[in-house]
Design a protein around this motif. Structure first.
Motif, mmCIF file in Angstrom:
data_model
loop_
_atom_site.group_PDB
_atom_site.id
_atom_site.type_symbol
_atom_site.label_atom_id
_atom_site.label_comp_id
_atom_site.label_asym_id
_atom_site.label_seq_id
_atom_site.Cartn_x
_atom_site.Cartn_y
_atom_site.Cartn_z
ATOM 1 N N GLY A 171 0.829 -1.205 0.000
ATOM 2 C CA GLY A 171 0.000 0.000 0.000
ATOM 3 C C GLY A 171 0.864 1.255 0.000
ATOM 4 N N SER A 172 1.967 1.244 0.779
ATOM 5 C CA SER A 172 2.845 2.417 0.850
ATOM 6 C C SER A 172 3.518 2.665 -0.488
ATOM 7 C CB SER A 172 3.922 2.223 1.919
ATOM 8 O OG SER A 172 3.338 2.000 3.161
ATOM 9 N N VAL A 173 4.017 1.592 -1.120
ATOM 10 C CA VAL A 173 4.686 1.755 -2.410
ATOM 11 C C VAL A 173 3.718 2.398 -3.406
ATOM 12 C CG1 VAL A 173 5.670 0.525 -4.382
ATOM 13 C CG2 VAL A 173 6.286 -0.152 -2.052
ATOM 14 N N LEU A 174 2.486 1.882 -3.426
ATOM 15 C CA LEU A 174 1.480 2.434 -4.332
ATOM 16 C C LEU A 174 1.174 3.896 -3.981
ATOM 17 C CD1 LEU A 174 -0.490 1.992 -6.635
ATOM 18 C CD2 LEU A 174 -2.137 1.066 -5.005
ATOM 19 N N ALA A 175 1.035 4.180 -2.682
ATOM 20 C CA ALA A 175 0.694 5.544 -2.256
ATOM 21 C C ALA A 175 1.819 6.518 -2.616
ATOM 22 C CB ALA A 175 0.425 5.586 -0.757
ATOM 23 N N PHE A 176 3.077 6.097 -2.438
ATOM 24 C CA PHE A 176 4.210 6.980 -2.755
ATOM 25 C C PHE A 176 4.239 7.278 -4.260
ATOM 26 C CE2 PHE A 176 6.970 5.491 1.061
ATOM 27 C CZ PHE A 176 6.080 6.110 1.909
ATOM 28 N N ALA A 177 4.069 6.222 -5.071
ATOM 29 C CA ALA A 177 4.171 6.391 -6.519
ATOM 30 C C ALA A 177 2.980 7.185 -7.064
ATOM 31 C CB ALA A 177 4.266 5.033 -7.199
ATOM 32 N N LEU A 178 1.778 6.751 -6.711
ATOM 33 C CA LEU A 178 0.584 7.407 -7.230
ATOM 34 C C LEU A 178 0.477 8.844 -6.711
ATOM 35 C CD1 LEU A 178 -1.952 6.961 -8.936
ATOM 36 C CD2 LEU A 178 -3.134 6.215 -6.873
ATOM 37 N N GLY A 179 0.888 9.060 -5.473
ATOM 38 C CA GLY A 179 0.866 10.408 -4.901
ATOM 39 C C GLY A 179 1.739 11.353 -5.705
ATOM 40 N N THR B 261 -5.697 -7.786 -2.872
ATOM 41 C CA THR B 261 -5.415 -6.827 -3.944
ATOM 42 C C THR B 261 -6.329 -5.610 -3.832
ATOM 43 O OG1 THR B 261 -4.969 -8.746 -5.318
ATOM 44 C CG2 THR B 261 -5.035 -6.628 -6.420
ATOM 45 N N ALA B 262 -7.632 -5.871 -3.645
ATOM 46 C CA ALA B 262 -8.563 -4.753 -3.500
ATOM 47 C C ALA B 262 -8.155 -3.889 -2.305
ATOM 48 C CB ALA B 262 -9.985 -5.271 -3.317
ATOM 49 N N GLY B 263 -7.751 -4.545 -1.217
ATOM 50 C CA GLY B 263 -7.355 -3.818 -0.019
ATOM 51 C C GLY B 263 -6.136 -2.950 -0.254
ATOM 52 N N VAL B 264 -5.123 -3.515 -0.930
ATOM 53 C CA VAL B 264 -3.893 -2.761 -1.187
ATOM 54 C C VAL B 264 -4.197 -1.563 -2.092
ATOM 55 C CG1 VAL B 264 -1.688 -2.847 -2.411
ATOM 56 C CG2 VAL B 264 -2.278 -4.641 -0.779
ATOM 57 N N ILE B 265 -5.023 -1.782 -3.123
ATOM 58 C CA ILE B 265 -5.382 -0.665 -4.010
ATOM 59 C C ILE B 265 -6.128 0.411 -3.225
ATOM 60 C CG2 ILE B 265 -6.770 0.006 -6.016
ATOM 61 C CD1 ILE B 265 -6.121 -2.699 -7.245
ATOM 62 N N GLY B 266 -7.057 -0.018 -2.362
ATOM 63 C CA GLY B 266 -7.812 0.934 -1.548
ATOM 64 C C GLY B 266 -6.896 1.761 -0.664
ATOM 65 N N LEU B 267 -6.009 1.084 0.071
ATOM 66 C CA LEU B 267 -5.069 1.790 0.943
ATOM 67 C C LEU B 267 -4.188 2.727 0.118
ATOM 68 C CD1 LEU B 267 -3.759 -1.071 3.292
ATOM 69 C CD2 LEU B 267 -5.077 0.918 4.016
ATOM 70 N N GLY B 268 -3.666 2.199 -1.004
ATOM 71 C CA GLY B 268 -2.727 2.968 -1.819
ATOM 72 C C GLY B 268 -3.364 4.226 -2.379
ATOM 73 N N PHE C 203 -18.249 -4.674 -13.235
ATOM 74 C CA PHE C 203 -17.653 -4.281 -14.507
ATOM 75 C C PHE C 203 -16.657 -5.328 -14.987
ATOM 76 C CE2 PHE C 203 -19.229 -0.531 -12.465
ATOM 77 C CZ PHE C 203 -19.822 0.181 -13.489
ATOM 78 N N GLY C 204 -16.796 -6.532 -14.445
ATOM 79 C CA GLY C 204 -15.970 -7.640 -14.903
ATOM 80 C C GLY C 204 -14.556 -7.672 -14.345
ATOM 81 N N ILE C 205 -14.271 -6.805 -13.345
ATOM 82 C CA ILE C 205 -12.934 -6.812 -12.751
ATOM 83 C C ILE C 205 -13.008 -7.524 -11.404
ATOM 84 C CG2 ILE C 205 -10.982 -5.410 -11.989
ATOM 85 C CD1 ILE C 205 -12.283 -3.115 -13.685
ATOM 86 N N ARG C 206 -12.417 -8.713 -11.337
ATOM 87 C CA ARG C 206 -12.450 -9.450 -10.067
ATOM 88 C C ARG C 206 -11.090 -9.383 -9.401
ATOM 89 N NH1 ARG C 206 -16.870 -11.594 -8.964
ATOM 90 N NH2 ARG C 206 -18.431 -11.809 -10.600
ATOM 91 N N VAL D 149 -15.550 2.664 3.297
ATOM 92 C CA VAL D 149 -16.521 2.679 2.203
ATOM 93 C C VAL D 149 -15.803 2.534 0.866
ATOM 94 C CG1 VAL D 149 -18.347 4.024 1.091
ATOM 95 C CG2 VAL D 149 -18.109 4.068 3.568
ATOM 96 N N GLN D 150 -14.619 3.147 0.750
ATOM 97 C CA GLN D 150 -13.849 3.013 -0.493
ATOM 98 C C GLN D 150 -13.427 1.565 -0.718
ATOM 99 O OE1 GLN D 150 -10.785 5.885 0.229
ATOM 100 N NE2 GLN D 150 -12.243 7.582 0.222
ATOM 101 N N LEU D 151 -13.063 0.879 0.362
ATOM 102 C CA LEU D 151 -12.686 -0.535 0.236
ATOM 103 C C LEU D 151 -13.877 -1.373 -0.234
ATOM 104 C CD1 LEU D 151 -10.558 -0.980 3.483
ATOM 105 C CD2 LEU D 151 -9.716 -1.025 1.137
ATOM 106 N N TYR D 152 -15.036 -1.139 0.377
ATOM 107 C CA TYR D 152 -16.243 -1.847 -0.059
ATOM 108 C C TYR D 152 -16.535 -1.548 -1.527
ATOM 109 C CZ TYR D 152 -17.797 -3.146 4.714
ATOM 110 O OH TYR D 152 -17.922 -3.689 5.962
ATOM 111 N N PHE D 153 -16.336 -0.288 -1.894
ATOM 112 C CA PHE D 153 -16.565 0.140 -3.274
ATOM 113 C C PHE D 153 -15.751 -0.727 -4.239
ATOM 114 C CE2 PHE D 153 -15.676 2.634 -7.035
ATOM 115 C CZ PHE D 153 -16.859 3.296 -7.302
ATOM 116 N N LEU D 154 -14.437 -0.835 -3.970
ATOM 117 C CA LEU D 154 -13.569 -1.640 -4.837
ATOM 118 C C LEU D 154 -14.021 -3.097 -4.863
ATOM 119 C CD1 LEU D 154 -10.067 -0.278 -3.812
ATOM 120 C CD2 LEU D 154 -11.197 0.027 -6.003
ATOM 121 N N PHE D 155 -14.457 -3.564 -3.703
ATOM 122 C CA PHE D 155 -14.754 -4.988 -3.563
ATOM 123 C C PHE D 155 -16.103 -5.353 -4.180
ATOM 124 C CE2 PHE D 155 -15.628 -8.875 -1.018
ATOM 125 C CZ PHE D 155 -14.496 -9.570 -1.398
#
Lengths: 234, 217
Positions: free
Chosen positions: B30-38, B90-97, B82-85, B70-76
């Motif tokens: 999550g941190s790696v994603l947050a640093f890069a995306l940020g 993974t959903a959690g890491v994306i949510g945190l990131g 939309f066909g993305i499972r 709520v964002q985590l639930y949203f991803l999940f």
């Protein structure tokens, strides 16, 4: 996509009073604990400072989810009675954010220039009067913006109460709507997120008014930020 | 009921530690994603395209004003429509990131804006090429300023990973919950989970505060 929009909105709004109650209760407790612990950290007594530090570091150092589960599931086994979920939630929201708020209060009081203390002593004000009449009004202005952020964090944390069966907005969405309306999760969640956005805007608007009031009490011109809000009439 | 049972503690400890590994994994990724995306968000805001920077600003404010849970639930729940499972983790890491990227973006912005204008002007006067202005002048001054703030967000994220249990990740608290539910004993699992968090996050927080003071003012 928006077939059931009205149904979704009314169902989610049914959770709003509990979200507001949890957030409001949490904010009241947070303010109380912030000032008690924040001023205690500035106490002359080493023991008072130590106790306040233990509270602040303990509650900031552990996870809010753990705190919630601990109060709701573990404490009843120790003391023999269980708190109503909403009250357990308010307690945890207050204790957790109060620990962060204590640092805000401490920092703001420390940021008041030393000369103000000296001036108050020169005017022969007692210790209680110095704090109440001179230091706190000035410190208070500095506290408002960070408290605004803290209260928004608290609002967001109130969604955790869905995990201990409080039927607030998140619980209504995830437990009541999502399982019954498969394929329409996007609409449900967008409404939910917008409701939280509106509530956090309400907090910000109220805090800007508080900031204006605090600046006036401390005899300072309102900050640019607060003035803009005032001119817009919100 | 009640009381502290050391036998039960030693019985559940391996489960809790396995959960702790998942917590570490989620925090790290999550941190790696947050640093890069940020950084991407911060650069997009600076790019000088009004529509883009306005949209990025809206996105950041929106994410910061709504609950991570709520964002985590949203991803999940929404993405599968939309066909993305995604797996829970993974959903959690994306949510945190993504959530924390909206905070780190502001950190980067403040860090870059904290470098005095004269530094840019001097780099121009020396006719340094744009990429060298960044790598040799701006970033070496901006990075040390932003490190403590980034450290604080990693610690915050670590303490928020238990939210992932809501979408089925067995992290430290998820493991404690299962261990507790199996025996209907909650005192030991949740107390231990709390102590583990304190034990790991407090020293980290002290380190970051020391770093803050050194970079300081």
């Amino acid at each position: 996509m928006f077939d059931n929009f009205e149904l979704f909105l009314t169902t989610l709004l049914r959770g709003a009073p509990l979200t507001v109650a949890a957030t409001g209760g949490g904010i009241v407790l947070t303010i109380l604990l912030s000032f008690v612990a924040g001023l205690a950290m500035l106490s002359r007594s080493r023991w008072v400072r130590f106790l306040a530090r233990v509270y602040v570091e303990g509650w900031r150092g552990t996870s809010e989810v753990v705190q919630l589960f601990w109060i709701y599931f573990a404490v009843p086994l120790l003391v023999g009675f269980q708190l109503v979920p909403l009250w357990a939630g308010i307690l945890v929201l207050g204790l957790n954010h109060g620990a962060y708020g204590a640092e805000i209060v401490r920092g703001a009081v420390n940021a008041v220039p030393r000369a103000q203390h000296e001036g108050a002593i020169a005017l022969n004000l007692g210790p209680a009067q110095r704090i109440r009449k001179v230091i706190l009004p000035q410190a208070f202005v500095e506290m408002v913006p960070p408290f605004n952020n803290l209260f928004i964090q608290l609002l967001k944390s109130s969604s955790l109460l869905s995990l201990i069966t409080v039927t607030e907005i998140t619980n209504q969405g995830v437990q009541v709507l999502v399982p019954n309306y498969t394929g329409q999760a996007l609409t449900i969640f967008l409404i939910m997120l917008v409701l939280y956005l509106i509530l956090s805007l309400v907090i910000t608007v109220v805090m800007r008014l508080v900031e204006r009031w605090a600046a006036r009490v401390a005899g300072r011109p309102a900050t640019a930020r607060a003035r803009v809000t005032g001119e817009l009439g919100i | 009921m009640g009381g502290w049972d050391w036998g039960f503690v030693s019985q559940i400890m391996p489960t809790l530690l396995r959960g702790l590994l998942v917590t570490f994994e989620a925090t790290l990724l999550g941190s790696v994603l947050a640093f890069a995306l940020g950084l991407v968000l911060a650069l997009l805001r600076r790019a000088g395209i009004p529509v883009v920077s306005r949209l990025v600003w809206l996105f950041i404010e929106f994410v910061r004003s709504t609950p991570l849970l709520v964002q985590l639930y949203f991803l999940f729940f929404v993405l599968p429509d939309f066909g993305i499972r995604l797996s829970s983790l993974t959903a959690g890491v994306i949510g945190l990131g993504v959530h924390y990227a909206c905070y780190t973006a502001e950190v980067y912005r403040a860090g870059i804006e904290g470098v005095p204008r004269a530094q840019w002007e001097a780099a121009t006067a020396l006719s340094l090429p744009r990429h060298r202005t960044w790598t040799r002048v701006i970033l070496p001054q901006a990075v040390p300023r932003v490190l403590p703030a980034l450290g604080n967000y990693v610690i915050s994220m670590f303490k928020e990973t238990p939210l992932l249990l809501a979408i089925g990740v067995i992290d430290l608290v998820g493991a404690a919950k299962e261990a507790g539910a199996g025996a209907y004993r909650y005192v030991e699992p949740y107390t231990l989970a709390g102590l583990l968090f304190l034990l790991l996050s407090y020293p980290a927080a002290v380190l970051v505060r020391r770093l803050e003071r050194r970079v300081g003012h």
